[in-house]
Design an enzyme around this catalytic site. Sequence first.
Site: not given
Length: 342
Positions: A159-161
């Site tokens: 995921g990005c975060y």
Amino acid sequence: MMSKTKEVAIVGASGYSGAELASLIAKHPNFSLSGCYVSEQSLDKNKLLSQLYPEHGVLLDTPLLPLSNSAFAEINAQADYVCLCTDHEVSVTLAPKFLAMGKRVFDLSGGFRLATNADYEHYYGFSHPSLQWLEQAEYGLAEWNAKAISQAQLVAVAGCYPTAALNALKPLKQAGLLSQQQIIINAVSGVTGAGRKANINTHFCEVSLSPYGLFNHRHTPEITQYLDHDVLFTPHLGNFARGILETIYVQLNPEVTHQQVAQAYQVLADEPLIRLKGDQLPSIKGVVGQPFVDIGWQQQGCQLIVVVAIDNLLKGAAGQALQCMNLAHGLAPELGLNGVWS
Ligand SMILES: NC(=O)C1=CN([C@@H]2O[C@H](COP(=O)(O)OP(=O)(O)OC[C@H]3O[C@@H](n4cnc5c(N)ncnc54)[C@H](OP(=O)(O)O)[C@@H]3O)[C@@H](O)[C@H]2O)C=CC1
Ligand SMILES: CC(=O)N[C@@H](CCC(=O)OP(=O)(O)O)C(=O)O
């Protein structure tokens, strides 16, 4: 020796991460686009991708094909790799179909990242339909899981975060510098993080700077699971198009020195897509349109503040997916990414 070209199908190619990935594949020396797909009901079906994203020009003069039965047959016949740039619930139903064809699947959604069905019921609001593939998926955090990614049939691209948080924190965890205290992560993302579909909450004119997902964002269990440490994660939506910046508050073990912290980050020093900035703090401006993770930190006694920045659509999505595909094909992980910002 030149590696053979792999044919790549992109499902969800009209979305922000899909279009970014299509542009990377179109420029890559060892991959080529076998086809770009959207849903059968899509308002964009049969348009050229370049009509939606004119900034890519003729590079993306490729049609957005509806994912019909004949499209599945076409992918079966033509594609080596399938990239799913679709919502989690779409990915968990599509991935098993392409895996059953023997394709290598790179899923950009969160559909295969967490450990258990209970996690999916709690954080994603659905019961996972494919527990055997959930078990077999490898986590696509490229710098930390390269060998498993290179051999996996299904890669759950991180995921990005979590990509930002894990690259900032794993060096400290691995060096044994973290105290038992919960780590606090304050993050802010640009609006492309919410995808292309219209929504009043993410309408650009409505966005200022506001927190969301307090205590229950689905990236909390993802970070905790792959860091093996308790975190309190709070994302914010900011009024800019792309980029993620996280400010992370860490309590170190007693007596940990500045030198030990700097030494811990040396584990990432040779990674081509990580930039260690020391006490120079990263910014959104420094990473937008670039494939890097920028990490900076400052320490006072046992308190350490780490600041990390990525482009959510590159290192946070399409760039990292390409890194994983490079690893799967035995190529240098940064191939096709070192030039994207020039
Ligand atoms: N945006 C970001 O920064 C990041 C996104 N991700 C993840 O990547 C995935 C895609 O995100 P993003 O690009 O933002 O999403 P978008 O909403 O921008 O795009 C979604 C794409 O999926 C297509 N689609 C929807 N339903 C189907 C279907 N049933 N079959 C085939 N295609 C379908 C849409 O086209 P249409 O509806 O017209 O069919 C569109 O092309 C998500 O899971 C997201 O969580 C991961 C990291 C970062
Ligand atoms: C700003 C915004 O809404 N961001 C999204 C995260 C981006 C994303 O799509 O998440 P994955 O990396 O897990 O796929 C969110 O908070 O749900």
